[in-house]
Design an enzyme around this catalytic site. Sequence first.
Site, PDB file in Angstrom:
ATOM      1  N   PRO A 143      22.373  17.749  39.884  1.00 15.86           N
ATOM      2  CA  PRO A 143      22.587  16.371  40.295  1.00 15.86           C
ATOM      3  C   PRO A 143      23.825  15.748  39.641  1.00 15.86           C
ATOM      4  CG  PRO A 143      20.781  16.534  38.733  1.00 15.86           C
ATOM      5  CD  PRO A 143      21.174  17.936  39.066  1.00 15.86           C
ATOM      6  N   SER A 144      24.288  14.720  40.273  1.00 15.16           N
ATOM      7  CA  SER A 144      25.450  14.000  39.757  1.00 15.16           C
ATOM      8  C   SER A 144      25.170  13.494  38.340  1.00 15.16           C
ATOM      9  CB  SER A 144      25.707  12.810  40.689  1.00 15.16           C
ATOM     10  OG  SER A 144      26.793  12.075  40.250  1.00 15.16           O
ATOM     11  N   GLY A 145      26.091  13.750  37.434  1.00 13.71           N
ATOM     12  CA  GLY A 145      25.971  13.239  36.068  1.00 13.71           C
ATOM     13  C   GLY A 145      25.249  14.183  35.123  1.00 13.71           C
ATOM     14  N   VAL A 146      24.805  15.338  35.607  1.00 15.16           N
ATOM     15  CA  VAL A 146      24.030  16.240  34.735  1.00 15.16           C
ATOM     16  C   VAL A 146      24.919  16.976  33.737  1.00 15.16           C
ATOM     17  CG1 VAL A 146      24.071  18.312  36.206  1.00 15.16           C
ATOM     18  CG2 VAL A 146      22.111  17.874  34.749  1.00 15.16           C
ATOM     19  N   GLY A 147      26.220  17.085  34.055  1.00 17.42           N
ATOM     20  CA  GLY A 147      27.136  17.761  33.128  1.00 17.42           C
ATOM     21  C   GLY A 147      27.794  19.008  33.690  1.00 17.42           C
ATOM     22  N   LYS A 148      27.765  19.175  34.998  1.00 18.78           N
ATOM     23  CA  LYS A 148      28.384  20.368  35.612  1.00 18.78           C
ATOM     24  C   LYS A 148      29.863  20.449  35.275  1.00 18.78           C
ATOM     25  CE  LYS A 148      27.465  18.973  39.778  1.00 18.78           C
ATOM     26  NZ  LYS A 148      26.853  17.666  39.494  1.00 18.78           N
ATOM     27  N   GLY A 149      30.559  19.331  35.540  1.00 20.01           N
ATOM     28  CA  GLY A 149      32.009  19.306  35.303  1.00 20.01           C
ATOM     29  C   GLY A 149      32.328  19.542  33.837  1.00 20.01           C
ATOM     30  N   ARG A 175      38.785   9.651  41.494  1.00 19.11           N
ATOM     31  CA  ARG A 175      38.484   8.822  40.322  1.00 19.11           C
ATOM     32  C   ARG A 175      39.744   8.721  39.466  1.00 19.11           C
ATOM     33  NH1 ARG A 175      33.354  12.491  39.140  1.00 19.11           N
ATOM     34  NH2 ARG A 175      31.944  11.612  40.682  1.00 19.11           N
ATOM     35  N   ARG A 268      29.388   7.412  32.046  1.00 23.39           N
ATOM     36  CA  ARG A 268      30.633   7.993  32.575  1.00 23.39           C
ATOM     37  C   ARG A 268      31.519   6.909  33.176  1.00 23.39           C
ATOM     38  NH1 ARG A 268      30.222  12.777  36.936  1.00 23.39           N
ATOM     39  NH2 ARG A 268      29.840  11.036  38.345  1.00 23.39           N
ATOM     40  N   ARG A 279      23.199   8.027  43.921  1.00 25.44           N
ATOM     41  CA  ARG A 279      23.202   9.347  43.259  1.00 25.44           C
ATOM     42  C   ARG A 279      21.868   9.612  42.573  1.00 25.44           C
ATOM     43  NH1 ARG A 279      28.683  11.536  42.373  1.00 25.44           N
ATOM     44  NH2 ARG A 279      29.841  10.551  44.027  1.00 25.44           N
ATOM     45  N   ASP A 303      20.279  19.631  27.880  1.00 20.84           N
ATOM     46  CA  ASP A 303      19.843  18.573  26.976  1.00 20.84           C
ATOM     47  C   ASP A 303      20.888  18.489  25.869  1.00 20.84           C
ATOM     48  OD1 ASP A 303      18.529  16.826  25.373  1.00 20.84           O
ATOM     49  OD2 ASP A 303      16.603  17.831  25.440  1.00 20.84           O
TER      50      ASP A 303
HETATM   51  N1  LIG Z   1      28.601  21.608  49.386  1.00 20.67           N
HETATM   52  C1  LIG Z   1      29.571  21.239  48.564  1.00 20.67           C
HETATM   53  N2  LIG Z   1      29.329  20.380  47.582  1.00 20.67           N
HETATM   54  C2  LIG Z   1      30.342  20.047  46.756  1.00 20.67           C
HETATM   55  C3  LIG Z   1      31.638  20.594  46.886  1.00 20.67           C
HETATM   56  N3  LIG Z   1      32.424  20.087  45.909  1.00 20.67           N
HETATM   57  C4  LIG Z   1      31.644  19.267  45.184  1.00 20.67           C
HETATM   58  N4  LIG Z   1      30.396  19.247  45.693  1.00 20.67           N
HETATM   59  C5  LIG Z   1      29.218  18.511  45.199  1.00 20.67           C
HETATM   60  O1  LIG Z   1      29.313  17.176  45.581  1.00 20.67           O
HETATM   61  C6  LIG Z   1      28.564  16.382  44.663  1.00 20.67           C
HETATM   62  C7  LIG Z   1      29.352  15.169  44.285  1.00 20.67           C
HETATM   63  O2  LIG Z   1      30.502  15.576  43.547  1.00 20.67           O
HETATM   64  P1  LIG Z   1      31.418  14.481  42.876  1.00 20.67           P
HETATM   65  O3  LIG Z   1      31.757  13.441  43.867  1.00 20.67           O
HETATM   66  O4  LIG Z   1      32.544  15.182  42.222  1.00 20.67           O
HETATM   67  O5  LIG Z   1      30.453  13.772  41.856  1.00 20.67           O
HETATM   68  P2  LIG Z   1      29.698  14.247  40.524  1.00 20.67           P
HETATM   69  O6  LIG Z   1      28.707  15.296  40.887  1.00 20.67           O
HETATM   70  O7  LIG Z   1      29.051  12.995  40.086  1.00 20.67           O
HETATM   71  O8  LIG Z   1      30.732  14.726  39.559  1.00 20.67           O
HETATM   72  C8  LIG Z   1      28.199  17.305  43.515  1.00 20.67           C
HETATM   73  O9  LIG Z   1      26.866  17.709  43.681  1.00 20.67           O
HETATM   74  C9  LIG Z   1      29.129  18.486  43.696  1.00 20.67           C
HETATM   75  O10 LIG Z   1      28.528  19.672  43.196  1.00 20.67           O
HETATM   76  C10 LIG Z   1      31.855  21.527  47.943  1.00 20.67           C
HETATM   77  O11 LIG Z   1      32.926  22.075  48.135  1.00 20.67           O
HETATM   78  N5  LIG Z   1      30.803  21.818  48.739  1.00 20.67           N
HETATM   79  N1  LIG Z   2      24.305  17.464  27.187  1.00 22.08           N
HETATM   80  C1  LIG Z   2      24.886  16.265  27.315  1.00 22.08           C
HETATM   81  N2  LIG Z   2      24.504  15.268  26.529  1.00 22.08           N
HETATM   82  C2  LIG Z   2      25.071  14.040  26.657  1.00 22.08           C
HETATM   83  N3  LIG Z   2      26.040  13.731  27.539  1.00 22.08           N
HETATM   84  C3  LIG Z   2      26.460  14.700  28.357  1.00 22.08           C
HETATM   85  C4  LIG Z   2      25.917  16.020  28.295  1.00 22.08           C
HETATM   86  N4  LIG Z   2      26.526  16.776  29.244  1.00 22.08           N
HETATM   87  C5  LIG Z   2      27.425  15.965  29.845  1.00 22.08           C
HETATM   88  N5  LIG Z   2      27.388  14.726  29.334  1.00 22.08           N
HETATM   89  C6  LIG Z   2      28.157  13.544  29.747  1.00 22.08           C
HETATM   90  O1  LIG Z   2      27.554  13.091  30.958  1.00 22.08           O
HETATM   91  C7  LIG Z   2      28.539  12.564  31.837  1.00 22.08           C
HETATM   92  C8  LIG Z   2      28.442  13.279  33.180  1.00 22.08           C
HETATM   93  O2  LIG Z   2      28.897  14.623  33.022  1.00 22.08           O
HETATM   94  P1  LIG Z   2      29.735  15.330  34.171  1.00 22.08           P
HETATM   95  O3  LIG Z   2      30.195  16.624  33.614  1.00 22.08           O
HETATM   96  O4  LIG Z   2      30.757  14.393  34.719  1.00 22.08           O
HETATM   97  O5  LIG Z   2      28.585  15.552  35.249  1.00 22.08           O
HETATM   98  P2  LIG Z   2      28.634  16.142  36.726  1.00 22.08           P
HETATM   99  O6  LIG Z   2      29.918  16.913  36.877  1.00 22.08           O
HETATM  100  O7  LIG Z   2      27.426  17.011  36.805  1.00 22.08           O
HETATM  101  O8  LIG Z   2      28.548  14.973  37.631  1.00 22.08           O
HETATM  102  C9  LIG Z   2      29.879  12.749  31.184  1.00 22.08           C
HETATM  103  O9  LIG Z   2      30.271  11.521  30.604  1.00 22.08           O
HETATM  104  C10 LIG Z   2      29.621  13.790  30.108  1.00 22.08           C
HETATM  105  O10 LIG Z   2      30.455  13.616  28.995  1.00 22.08           O
END
Ligand SMILES: Nc1nc2c(ncn2[C@@H]2O[C@H](COP(=O)(O)OP(=O)(O)O)[C@@H](O)[C@H]2O)c(=O)[nH]1
Ligand SMILES: Nc1ncnc2c1ncn2[C@@H]1O[C@H](COP(=O)(O)OP(=O)(O)O)[C@@H](O)[C@H]1O
Length: 364
Positions: A143-149, A175, A268, A279, A303
């Site tokens: 999910p958005s904000g979980v820390g993937k990026g 952004r 964030r 989200r 976590d």
């Molecule tokens: N299906 C698909 N999802 C994507 C792609 N690129 C990003 N996403 C997803 O779109 C969602 C929103 O991404 P983003 O707008 O960057 O927001 P964030 O997840 O809050 O960082 C996230 O779940 C991403 O994993 C893509 O190429 N294909």
């Molecule tokens: N394990 C963690 N504990 C606390 N904050 C975190 C952790 N992982 C990520 N964050 C913070 O949470 C926010 C969302 O992370 P982000 O990588 O942008 O998420 P996503 O790409 O999944 O949307 C960022 O500000 C990041 O610094």
Amino acid sequence: MGEAPAFFVDNLQNGFSTGFGLKSKGFETFTDVGDKTFVIGGANCDSASSVGIQIYDKSTGKWVIPTVLGTKPKTCKGHSAILLNEDRIMISIRGSTLDDCIWFLEVDTEYVKEQKKDFGTEVVAWSKGVTGEAEKPVVISGPSGVGKGTLINMLMKEFPSMFGFSVSHTTRAPRGLEKNGVHYHFTERNVMENDIKHGKFLEFASVHGNLYGTSIEAIEAVADSGKRCILDIDVQGARSVRANYLDAVFIFICPPSMRELEERLRARGTETEEQILKRLRNAEAEIEQGKSSGIFDYILYNDNLEECYENLMELLGLGGSAPINQKPLSKINNKMVINCETKEVGNEAKNFGFMQDHTGCVVA
Ligand SMILES: Nc1nc2c(ncn2[C@@H]2O[C@H](COP(=O)(O)OP(=O)(O)O)[C@@H](O)[C@H]2O)c(=O)[nH]1
Ligand SMILES: Nc1ncnc2c1ncn2[C@@H]1O[C@H](COP(=O)(O)OP(=O)(O)O)[C@@H](O)[C@H]1O
């Protein structure tokens, strides 16, 4: 792939003196690549922190200390070196554990050539030989904000020459610090829809009201660079990729709780209140699908960030602090569930590992 033997370290017991006056301890290898000799080992051995690199340029007769990228091997009690493909050196470290003994030093790859231009110096880049599912692309969802990026950035920073990010297309607005072509290809909806119609996308999905997709070109760009592809895509995208195309490692990143997810999203500070609420609403369904669908091989609880990163590295065959089989994990619905606890939290469920929720999945 051409191979040329380099010197073996033990042949140099008496040592030698480099152009920098550094006395060898006999732990160096010398590998010729074109006009240059790469001397690996020796210089940093005294600090015992990393393996040193020096380059002797035969055309100028000068020694150069290069900019060294990537995480370096720590030990240097002897190694051997073999030149591969005229552009990288494979190092086999003596006395290391199985998952820490093979390393690669890129000396003239496309990546290194690009970096030389940027740095204006000689550049070399380390990457670690990996075990397990080494070559497979990595699909990361959550999910958005979980820390993937955040996790992907950590990987790319530590292993710059190993991973290549698949740059998606999106119709959402950039952004603050996001760059076109680096974080996303920001595009108009009609252009993207047209490209989708013409078969230019491997997968696409509508997420939080915007269109996102992985173009075939984005994947090919990573493949052409010889790197391992990382895709950050949503659950729908992961499902398409799993169904249609890639033999990849599928990892779902889970938040420790919805409250923590909300806090991260708000902290964030990149979304409006309306977008945050959207989200968060979508997050519940995504987590449900991520945990219960047959898409993901691993569920990683983010976590404690450092622990989660260690576990991610472990999954990708890149080492980490402890083998995954010594970590608190369980196997549910054929998924490995790995809990990355926040150390300072002392709640009972965390201390004792896992609780299962009603879907049979682990909740932290
Ligand atoms: N299906 C698909 N999802 C994507 C792609 N690129 C990003 N996403 C997803 O779109 C969602 C929103 O991404 P983003 O707008 O960057 O927001 P964030 O997840 O809050 O960082 C996230 O779940 C991403 O994993 C893509 O190429 N294909
Ligand atoms: N394990 C963690 N504990 C606390 N904050 C975190 C952790 N992982 C990520 N964050 C913070 O949470 C926010 C969302 O992370 P982000 O990588 O942008 O998420 P996503 O790409 O999944 O949307 C960022 O500000 C990041 O610094």
